[in-house]
Scaffold this motif. Structure first.
Motif, mmCIF file in Angstrom:
data_model
loop_
_atom_site.group_PDB
_atom_site.id
_atom_site.type_symbol
_atom_site.label_atom_id
_atom_site.label_comp_id
_atom_site.label_asym_id
_atom_site.label_seq_id
_atom_site.Cartn_x
_atom_site.Cartn_y
_atom_site.Cartn_z
ATOM 1 N N ASP A 153 0.792 -0.999 0.030
ATOM 2 C CA ASP A 153 -0.001 -0.018 0.036
ATOM 3 C C ASP A 153 0.813 1.405 -0.049
ATOM 4 O O ASP A 153 1.806 1.344 0.816
ATOM 5 N N ASP A 155 0.836 5.465 0.146
ATOM 6 C CA ASP A 155 -0.080 6.944 0.357
ATOM 7 C C ASP A 155 -0.023 7.769 -0.530
ATOM 8 O O ASP A 155 1.335 8.219 -0.861
ATOM 9 N N THR A 187 6.500 8.964 0.429
ATOM 10 C CA THR A 187 5.263 8.244 0.604
ATOM 11 C C THR A 187 5.389 7.200 1.747
ATOM 12 O O THR A 187 6.747 6.747 1.733
#
Length: 215
Positions: A153, A155, A187
């Motif tokens: 994941d 951001d 990030t």
């Protein structure tokens, strides 16, 4: 990098040809719009360490590969010298975990990094008109695809950018454009639900060459 070098060479050649064939060109002026279509290489400057949830070093680092795509820039001249530019384009990047004995793709993602910058154009009436700029961007990761059993994941978030470039008038409203931006963006990458993580400083160089049209 080959595509960008080819575009740079083409832009320079066309500008030289235009200078040799005609002296009529449209200078930059207040109230104008300029549309630039460019070939753009986005080269992230990553390589940050991957650590465990407890912050223990794994010996691995996060690497993000380059990509080349077309982009569009739209500029509005507030005065002869001052302008605002918005650029749009999207690139595709592989995220890899690299380290001793390890070189594996963990994720692929599309990135939309729109940049809005305020520019100063030094010689708006001249055929060769350099400029500098500074602005903000918002990095959006989408259509991500996990690889090799990893779940990653990334951001979204804001960054800022510095810019330098030059417009070379060819003939009438047409010009060649060379543009370099340095985008500063960091990030948080969460891997396998947080078992691993990395604070990735992407900080990409955005190098472009193309053609502009004033209207």
């Amino acid at each position: 990098m080959t595509i960008v070098r080819f575009a740079l060479a083409g832009a320079a050649a066309l500008a030289c040809a235009g200078a040799a064939q005609a002296q009529d060109f449209q200078p930059k002026a207040q109230g104008q719009w300029m549309l630039n279509v460019r070939a753009t290489q986005v080269s992230p400057d990553a390589g940050d360490p991957i650590v465990t949830a407890a912050g223990v070093a794994t010996g691995l680092r996060a690497e993000v590969k380059d990509d080349v795509m077309p982009t569009i820039g739209l500029t509005r001249f507030l005065t002869d010298n001052i302008a605002v530019e918005v650029i749009a384009g999207t690139t595709h990047h592989k995220v890899k975990a690299q380290g001793p004995g390890t070189d594996v793709v963990v994720h692929e993602t599309w990135v939309l990094p729109p940049v809005v910058s305020l520019q100063y154009h030094f010689a708006p009436q001249a055929r060769v008109s350099p400029y500098v700029g500074a602005g903000v961007n918002y990095m959006i990761f989408y259509s991500g695809e996990d690889k090799n059993g990893f779940r990653v994941d990334l951001d979204d978030g804001f960054g800022y950018a510095l810019q330098a470039g030059v417009d070379i008038a060819v003939q009438g409203p047409w010009s060649a454009n060379l543009d370099v931006k340095k985008v500063f963006f960091e990030t948080d990458a969460t891997i396998n639900g947080g078992a691993l993580k990395s604070k990735v400083k992407l900080d990409p160089w955005v190098v472009s060459a193309g053609f502009g049209y004033k209207f």
